[in-house]
Design a protein around this motif. Sequence first.
Motif, mmCIF file in Angstrom:
data_model
loop_
_atom_site.group_PDB
_atom_site.id
_atom_site.type_symbol
_atom_site.label_atom_id
_atom_site.label_comp_id
_atom_site.label_asym_id
_atom_site.label_seq_id
_atom_site.Cartn_x
_atom_site.Cartn_y
_atom_site.Cartn_z
ATOM 1 N N GLN A 161 -13.377 -8.447 -12.534
ATOM 2 C CA GLN A 161 -14.597 -8.334 -13.638
ATOM 3 C C GLN A 161 -12.578 -7.274 -14.820
ATOM 4 O OE1 GLN A 161 -16.007 -10.147 -15.682
ATOM 5 N NE2 GLN A 161 -15.649 -9.252 -17.069
ATOM 6 N N PHE A 185 -10.091 -8.433 -15.445
ATOM 7 C CA PHE A 185 -9.719 -9.677 -16.338
ATOM 8 C C PHE A 185 -10.148 -9.038 -17.890
ATOM 9 C CE2 PHE A 185 -13.256 -11.821 -19.503
ATOM 10 C CZ PHE A 185 -12.055 -12.775 -19.818
ATOM 11 N N ASP A 186 -10.766 -8.636 -18.079
ATOM 12 C CA ASP A 186 -10.469 -7.233 -19.055
ATOM 13 C C ASP A 186 -9.873 -6.350 -19.489
ATOM 14 O OD1 ASP A 186 -13.390 -7.404 -19.643
ATOM 15 O OD2 ASP A 186 -14.140 -5.615 -18.610
ATOM 16 N N ASP A 226 -16.160 -16.249 -13.236
ATOM 17 C CA ASP A 226 -16.898 -16.687 -13.490
ATOM 18 C C ASP A 226 -17.392 -18.027 -11.623
ATOM 19 O OD1 ASP A 226 -17.338 -15.892 -15.260
ATOM 20 O OD2 ASP A 226 -16.869 -18.444 -16.880
ATOM 21 N N GLN A 230 -7.657 -9.817 -21.221
ATOM 22 C CA GLN A 230 -8.005 -10.015 -22.333
ATOM 23 C C GLN A 230 -7.419 -9.099 -23.036
ATOM 24 O OE1 GLN A 230 -12.223 -9.882 -22.516
ATOM 25 N NE2 GLN A 230 -11.968 -11.176 -24.564
ATOM 26 N N LYS A 261 -11.105 -16.751 -16.918
ATOM 27 C CA LYS A 261 -12.518 -16.012 -17.053
ATOM 28 C C LYS A 261 -12.886 -17.333 -16.189
ATOM 29 C CE LYS A 261 -16.258 -15.486 -19.148
ATOM 30 N NZ LYS A 261 -17.053 -14.222 -18.806
ATOM 31 N N LYS A 262 -12.366 -18.398 -16.105
ATOM 32 C CA LYS A 262 -13.085 -19.081 -14.885
ATOM 33 C C LYS A 262 -12.978 -18.681 -13.626
ATOM 34 C CE LYS A 262 -12.217 -24.596 -13.403
ATOM 35 N NZ LYS A 262 -11.464 -25.546 -13.673
#
Length: 186
Positions: free
Chosen positions: A120, A123-124, A156, A127, A152-153
């Motif tokens: 995460q 990812f952040d 997830d 992003q 994101k996938k």
Amino acid sequence: MSFLNKMKAQVTNLGDGVSSTTSKLAGNVLTSSKENSKLVAIKGEIASIDGDLEFAYKAIGKKYIEHVAKTGHSFEFGVQDTLIQIAPKLDKKAQLENEAIEIEKALKDQLLMQEKAAFQSEFDEEQAKLDKALKMDVISKAEHTEKLLKAKKRVDNFIDIRKIEKQYEMDLISKDEKEERIALLS
């Protein structure tokens, strides 16, 4: 001189007798040594066979206990007192095995959550980098959305990806199958 000749003859006879006795004793000791070696070898072989029999007896007992545990049926041959002593130990063993599994699962879940938090965080960061690139007109909105959805996938589907990797580690699936499945989720 005849006295000396008689003495000489007796000493010679005595010497021959001692020599013969010594030779017989040496032969007996040698024969005895060989027999002792043979006896030791035979006893060793018997001990080896006894060990094999003990292993077989244990295997028979284990199979009988497994049969009783699975079917609940036993046939009588004088082991009920032993079965009564074994039953609580089997229950305790099963309980301890279940506890161990629960502890391993809790540790795995904790590690999984830490790994997911790290994903995460990545990812952040991705992003933020993509948002900055979009604001600087380095990438288009479509590229931004596409790259963001791909990142994101992966987050997830992290748990499913981790399960696939665990299946590979346990030799439940091949490397090709692992890569194929992960590619579908990424």
